[in-house]
Structures are given as C-alpha cells and as structure tokens.
Motif scaffolding. Structure first.
Motif, PDB file in Angstrom:
ATOM      1  N   ASP A  64      13.436  -9.350 -12.017  1.00 14.26           N
ATOM      2  CA  ASP A  64      13.576  -7.898 -12.136  1.00 14.26           C
ATOM      3  C   ASP A  64      13.639  -7.266 -10.754  1.00 14.26           C
ATOM      4  O   ASP A  64      12.933  -7.690  -9.830  1.00 14.26           O
ATOM      5  CB  ASP A  64      12.388  -7.306 -12.918  1.00 14.26           C
ATOM      6  N   GLU A  65      14.466  -6.240 -10.615  1.00 18.66           N
ATOM      7  CA  GLU A  65      14.693  -5.614  -9.317  1.00 18.66           C
ATOM      8  C   GLU A  65      13.856  -4.348  -9.145  1.00 18.66           C
ATOM      9  O   GLU A  65      13.473  -3.692 -10.106  1.00 18.66           O
ATOM     10  CB  GLU A  65      16.176  -5.248  -9.162  1.00 18.66           C
ATOM     11  N   LEU A  66      13.617  -4.007  -7.885  1.00 18.25           N
ATOM     12  CA  LEU A  66      12.966  -2.747  -7.533  1.00 18.25           C
ATOM     13  C   LEU A  66      13.701  -2.167  -6.335  1.00 18.25           C
ATOM     14  O   LEU A  66      13.891  -2.844  -5.322  1.00 18.25           O
ATOM     15  CB  LEU A  66      11.494  -2.968  -7.176  1.00 18.25           C
ATOM     16  N   GLU A 134      10.216   4.858   4.539  1.00 18.39           N
ATOM     17  CA  GLU A 134      10.820   4.893   3.207  1.00 18.39           C
ATOM     18  C   GLU A 134      10.148   3.894   2.272  1.00 18.39           C
ATOM     19  O   GLU A 134       9.946   4.177   1.085  1.00 18.39           O
ATOM     20  CB  GLU A 134      12.324   4.622   3.311  1.00 18.39           C
ATOM     21  N   MET A 135       9.791   2.711   2.795  1.00 17.68           N
ATOM     22  CA  MET A 135       9.096   1.736   1.955  1.00 17.68           C
ATOM     23  C   MET A 135       7.690   2.213   1.588  1.00 17.68           C
ATOM     24  O   MET A 135       7.220   1.987   0.475  1.00 17.68           O
ATOM     25  CB  MET A 135       9.050   0.377   2.647  1.00 17.68           C
ATOM     26  N   LEU A 136       7.034   2.917   2.521  1.00 19.68           N
ATOM     27  CA  LEU A 136       5.716   3.483   2.212  1.00 19.68           C
ATOM     28  C   LEU A 136       5.836   4.557   1.134  1.00 19.68           C
ATOM     29  O   LEU A 136       4.970   4.673   0.260  1.00 19.68           O
ATOM     30  CB  LEU A 136       5.079   4.064   3.475  1.00 19.68           C
ATOM     31  N   ALA A 141       5.030   6.142  -4.421  1.00 23.97           N
ATOM     32  CA  ALA A 141       5.584   6.537  -5.722  1.00 23.97           C
ATOM     33  C   ALA A 141       5.097   5.608  -6.827  1.00 23.97           C
ATOM     34  O   ALA A 141       4.740   6.052  -7.917  1.00 23.97           O
ATOM     35  CB  ALA A 141       7.112   6.536  -5.657  1.00 23.97           C
ATOM     36  N   LEU A 142       5.082   4.299  -6.546  1.00 25.64           N
ATOM     37  CA  LEU A 142       4.600   3.327  -7.534  1.00 25.64           C
ATOM     38  C   LEU A 142       3.125   3.534  -7.845  1.00 25.64           C
ATOM     39  O   LEU A 142       2.681   3.404  -8.992  1.00 25.64           O
ATOM     40  CB  LEU A 142       4.822   1.904  -7.019  1.00 25.64           C
ATOM     41  N   ALA A 143       2.353   3.865  -6.805  1.00 22.61           N
ATOM     42  CA  ALA A 143       0.904   3.963  -6.966  1.00 22.61           C
ATOM     43  C   ALA A 143       0.455   5.306  -7.535  1.00 22.61           C
ATOM     44  O   ALA A 143      -0.509   5.357  -8.312  1.00 22.61           O
ATOM     45  CB  ALA A 143       0.222   3.723  -5.618  1.00 22.61           C
TER      46      ALA A 143
END
Length: 210
Positions: A64-66, A134-136, A141-143
C-alpha cells in the motif's frame, strides 16, 4: 534545453552553472501517471523539474502506498539526492502527477558543483530543508488530523500543484495516495460536497474551498 533551464532555474543559479547543467544533463519528458523512479532502483542522477509535477510515495510491506509530498517546477527530490550520494537503492517511488519535463543530472557533477558553486550548495541544502518540512507535515497529518482534514489538505495540494481547481482523479487513486479505502474516500468526498467545500463530477473534483 538551455532556455528552459534558464526560465526555471535562472533566478537560483548563475549562468555558468546553467550552462554546465545543459551540457551534462539529460532532458526527459514523461506523461502523467508514468513512473520515474521505482522502489529498489539504483538512482544514478538527480532530477531538476522544468515543468509539471511529481508525487513522491512510500510503500508498506503490504504494497500500500502513502503520499509523502509533491515536487513542482524549480524543485528537486532530496530523497533521490540522498540515494545518489550514498549509492543506495531508492526507498521511494516517483510518479508524474502531470505531463512533466525535467533534467537528470549525473552523480559526479552533483558532488563537483557542491564545491564549485555556492548557489548549487544552497539549493541542495534548501531542498533537504523543504522536503524534510513537507515530510514532517505528512507525519503531523497522520498523527493529528482526521481523515476528512487530510483529504481536504490533499485536494488543496493537488489543485495548487496542477494550477487547476478541477482535479482529474478517481476515488480509488485518492485512496491509494492517502493509504485508506475507496469506500472511506467516497463517503468523505460526499460529505465535503454537502458542506459546500467541493463539487463532484465523474472522475473529477472541483475544489471550492481553496
């Protein structure tokens, strides 16, 4: 290639560096949806985007992609740079978000220019900083964000990257990018439409709340 490089990077690089990029780099054009870098590939060059957009994805053990972030004109990918300098296999997948033109710079020149041109060195460091930020944001966003907030953020980002409030994408593709199910995305898109934030058409989403 020289005029395209000048237009996209002339405000960053001096003429001598632009000339070197044009003489040593390879101009590539890819269509929307085409894979540029695959997970596990050895990366031999660093892309400098002249036009279009690229999305950078990670993949879990189940395939699965993210979506991590988008690249647009004037950008490069720090993850790619890291693989080049370390001569390691790619840990990301790069896919053209739209029809894209870029110049692939060979590894040997990347190291040479770091010592030779201050503008190149600053560009590399700034690229690392921007991609890390951007990765942070993706991790935050995920958290901390609900899926409807993540979805709205994703739609705004796509509209901005493509320069068009009308997004051509299926519910399944959005689900892949956000690492969730199509059913969840379809339900949340309908909710966002009822809230007046988007408008749904067949395989197209108009972002009203930009």
């Amino acid at each position: 290639m020289l005029s395209e490089l000048q237009e996209a990077f002339g405000f960053l690089f001096e003429k001598e560096l632009i000339d070197e990029i044009a003489s040593t780099g390879t101009l590539k054009k890819v269509s929307a949806g085409e894979k540029i870098i695959e997970i596990g590939d050895y990366v031999t060059g660093m892309p400098l985007l002249i036009s279009g957009a690229i999305k950078i994805l990670r993949e879990d053990d189940d395939g699965d992609e993210l979506l991590l972030y988008f690249l647009e004109r004037g950008d490069t990918c720090a993850m790619t740079l890291n693989c080049c300098l370390g001569q390691t296999r790619s840990e990301i997948r790069a896919v053209a978000e739209s029809d894209t033109t870029f110049v692939m710079v060979p590894i040997s020149k990347m190291e040479e220019w770091t010592g030779k041109y201050k503008s190149w060195r600053n560009f590399v460091f700034e690229s690392y900083h921007s991609r890390l930020s951007e990765m942070l944001e993706t991790i935050d966003a995920l958290a901390f964000l609900n899926m409807d907030q993540r979805l709205m953020r994703y739609l705004r980002d796509k509209a901005k990257i493509n320069g068009d409030e009308n997004i051509q994408s299926t519910h399944q593709q959005i689900a892949y990018d956000l690492h969730t199910s199509r059913v969840v995305i379809s339900r949340l898109l309908k909710k966002l439409e009822l809230d007046g934030r988007i408008s749904l058409q067949r395989n197209q989403i108009k972002v009203i709340d930009l």
